[in-house]
Scaffold this active site. Structure first.
Site, PDB file in Angstrom:
ATOM      1  N   GLU A 109      42.131  58.166  65.714  1.00 34.02           N
ATOM      2  CA  GLU A 109      42.921  58.044  65.587  1.00 34.02           C
ATOM      3  C   GLU A 109      44.236  57.008  65.383  1.00 34.02           C
ATOM      4  OE1 GLU A 109      44.696  62.779  67.535  1.00 34.02           O
ATOM      5  OE2 GLU A 109      43.272  60.964  68.885  1.00 34.02           O
ATOM      6  N   GLU A 129      36.810  66.047  68.728  1.00 33.22           N
ATOM      7  CA  GLU A 129      36.998  67.018  70.078  1.00 33.22           C
ATOM      8  C   GLU A 129      36.951  68.727  69.839  1.00 33.22           C
ATOM      9  OE1 GLU A 129      39.931  63.267  68.931  1.00 33.22           O
ATOM     10  OE2 GLU A 129      38.270  64.447  68.215  1.00 33.22           O
TER      11      GLU A 129
END
Length: 256
Positions: A109, A129
């Protein structure tokens, strides 16, 4: 002196190295807070025109430090987002990610929040995740589809699979893949190409590109007034560029 990062400023370029190699540069709240301050400084320093972010050792950033969290470490607000970058909406200066190894979860990210990604041939990218009951909520679920398209993005997001650098370039989120030992040299070459351009032109260009995505129509995006464009057209560099061209010399950019 910073505790979780190293910063070097030279020739208008600020190089930031995430420095937690014992945890593959996974970031915890104190590390995120420190990087927020580092990029606050970059934004405010008129002498810094381009930033490069990379990682110390084998990893770029392995994401959120889950061990810190499991050991009872406190979660704190991150006003500038993960790595001090993922929620930084007002930075018009360019940031280049030099991805030297794993860029997982929050690490990926951070890279997606940068304007260019230059990757070592040893780099690996993933948003894993869901495999630990989480979701990539620091921009991964939002930026990746915008950058490579929904189907390609979901092919990574819904599987959590590891994507090597070459595939990342094919998918479209990596700009260049280089031999591992040449990563910083090649990244500096990219930064050098940016530095050949007017700093204010670069900032206006980046600002208009990103802000245009907020408009529903092409016409609205083109007719909008941008402060960054006003700053460019009222600058000394706006005169210097055409003057240098007419005099057949390199421009002497001042960034103002």
């Amino acid at each position: 002196m910073n505790e979780f990062s190293k910063v070097k400023k030279e020739n208008h370029i600020m190089t930031v190295t995430i420095n937690r190699p014992e945890r593959l540069n996974a970031l915890h709240p104190p590390g995120n807070a420190e990087l927020g301050e580092v990029f606050d400084d970059f934004a405010a320093d008129d002498d810094m025109w381009v930033a490069i972010i990379t990682g110390e050792g084998r990893g770029f950033c392995a994401g959120n430090d889950l061990r810190y969290q499991a050991e009872g470490g406190k979660r704190v607000p991150m006003p500038r987002g993960f790595g001090g970058l993922t929620s930084r909406w007002d930075l018009t200066k360019p940031v280049v990610a030099a991805v030297n190894g794993v860029a997982m979860g929050g690490g990926f990210e951070i890279a997606l929040a940068c304007d260019l990604i230059i990757a070592s041939d040893k780099a690996l990218f993933a948003l894993p995740e869901p495999k630990v009951g989480l979701a990539a909520l620091a921009g991964g679920l939002n930026r990746l589809p915008r950058q490579i398209g929904v189907k390609r993005a979901l092919g990574m997001i819904l599987t959590g699979r590891h994507v090597p650098a070459a595939e990342g370039k094919e998918l479209g989120f990596v700009n260049d893949v280089v031999p591992h030992e040449q990563l910083m040299e090649k990244t500096m070459e990219w930064a050098g190409m940016i530095m050949e351009c007017s700093p204010l032109s670069i900032r206006a260009s980046k600002d208009v590109v990103y802000r245009s995505l907020d408009f529903d129509s092409l016409r609205a995006s083109m007719e909008n007034a941008y402060d960054s464009v006003k700053a460019m057209t009222s600058s000394e560099d706006y005169v210097e560029g055409p003057k240098a061209f007419s005099e057949k010399r390199k421009p002497n950019w001042k960034g103002r």
